[in-house]
Design a protein around this motif. Structure first.
Motif, PDB file in Angstrom:
ATOM      1  N   LEU A  63       0.846  -1.433   0.628  1.00  0.00           N
ATOM      2  CA  LEU A  63      -0.092   0.276   0.076  1.00  0.00           C
ATOM      3  C   LEU A  63       0.765   1.379   0.145  1.00  0.00           C
ATOM      4  O   LEU A  63       0.760   1.966  -0.363  1.00  0.00           O
ATOM      5  CB  LEU A  63      -0.709  -0.574   1.201  1.00  0.00           C
ATOM      6  N   ARG A  64       2.428   1.155   1.010  1.00  0.00           N
ATOM      7  CA  ARG A  64       2.686   2.605   0.423  1.00  0.00           C
ATOM      8  C   ARG A  64       3.988   2.646  -0.383  1.00  0.00           C
ATOM      9  O   ARG A  64       4.026   3.786  -0.388  1.00  0.00           O
ATOM     10  CB  ARG A  64       3.603   2.247   2.364  1.00  0.00           C
ATOM     11  N   ALA A  65       4.080   1.840  -1.030  1.00  0.00           N
ATOM     12  CA  ALA A  65       4.863   1.506  -2.260  1.00  0.00           C
ATOM     13  C   ALA A  65       3.890   1.818  -3.191  1.00  0.00           C
ATOM     14  O   ALA A  65       4.435   2.154  -4.622  1.00  0.00           O
ATOM     15  CB  ALA A  65       5.140   0.112  -3.005  1.00  0.00           C
ATOM     16  N   GLY A  66       2.502   2.031  -3.230  1.00  0.00           N
ATOM     17  CA  GLY A  66       2.055   2.031  -4.167  1.00  0.00           C
ATOM     18  C   GLY A  66       0.933   1.134  -5.391  1.00  0.00           C
ATOM     19  O   GLY A  66       0.656   0.810  -5.900  1.00  0.00           O
ATOM     20  N   THR A  67       1.816   0.105  -4.772  1.00  0.00           N
ATOM     21  CA  THR A  67       1.748  -1.060  -5.700  1.00  0.00           C
ATOM     22  C   THR A  67       0.490  -2.011  -6.139  1.00  0.00           C
ATOM     23  O   THR A  67       0.053  -1.966  -6.173  1.00  0.00           O
ATOM     24  CB  THR A  67       3.136  -2.463  -5.109  1.00  0.00           C
ATOM     25  N   VAL A  68      -0.847  -2.017  -4.792  1.00  0.00           N
ATOM     26  CA  VAL A  68      -1.716  -1.660  -4.242  1.00  0.00           C
ATOM     27  C   VAL A  68      -2.469  -0.648  -3.841  1.00  0.00           C
ATOM     28  O   VAL A  68      -1.934   0.714  -3.118  1.00  0.00           O
ATOM     29  CB  VAL A  68      -1.979  -2.722  -3.243  1.00  0.00           C
ATOM     30  N   ARG A  69      -3.727  -0.241  -4.966  1.00  0.00           N
ATOM     31  CA  ARG A  69      -3.967   0.992  -4.393  1.00  0.00           C
ATOM     32  C   ARG A  69      -4.612   0.935  -2.682  1.00  0.00           C
ATOM     33  O   ARG A  69      -5.146   2.358  -1.864  1.00  0.00           O
ATOM     34  CB  ARG A  69      -5.432   1.330  -5.201  1.00  0.00           C
TER      35      ARG A  69
END
Length: 145
Positions: A63-69
């Motif tokens: 989540l933090r990396a933006g890999t998953v919204r």
């Protein structure tokens, strides 16, 4: 003096109820090279809450990396409900000391896991980490006696 022998055979590895085949690489079995390798080979199984805690940490990274919204995307990825994702992610609300203890719970040799997710959910709802630690210690005492 004995001489080494080489045995060649085909193994079919599978789980009950699942189709598929796995293969083992040829050659000698690798020797444990670290304490982690040794722990992975020790008897018993990793408690479910330890696996769920690790999963919550991994989900947070995604989540933090933006890999998953969002949780919806995590639910689709994990093929579970959004409610289940929320339950897993609530473990991140636990005090860091409790999270660490969960990750390093001893392996379960047989039977049910002594600690389950439903034991931890009420603790995770408390915002004060000091109170959480008190509830955690009380839970551990209750489960031992």
């Amino acid at each position: 003096m004995t001489t080494p022998h080489t045995i060649e055979c085909t193994l079919t590895l599978g789980r009950r109820g699942r189709q598929g085949h796995r293969s083992l690489p040829a050659g000698p079995a690798p020797l444990p090279s670290s304490p982690v390798d040794t722990a992975l080979r020790s008897p018993g199984r990793v408690p479910r809450v330890a696996r769920l805690m690790a999963l919550a940490l991994r989900y947070e990274q995604l989540l933090r990396a933006g890999t998953v919204r969002d949780y919806v995307a995590l639910a689709k990825l994990g093929q579970v409900t959004r409610g289940r994702i929320t339950q897993i992610m609530n473990l991140r609300q636990l005090a860091p000391a409790i999270q660490e203890q969960l990750l390093f719970l001893p392996r379960v040799q047989r039977g049910r896991d002594p600690i389950s997710l439903h034991h931890l959910q009420p603790i995770a709802t408390i915002l004060d980490w000091r109170k959480q630690r008190g509830m955690w210690k009380a839970l551990q005492r209750d489960l031992q006696g």
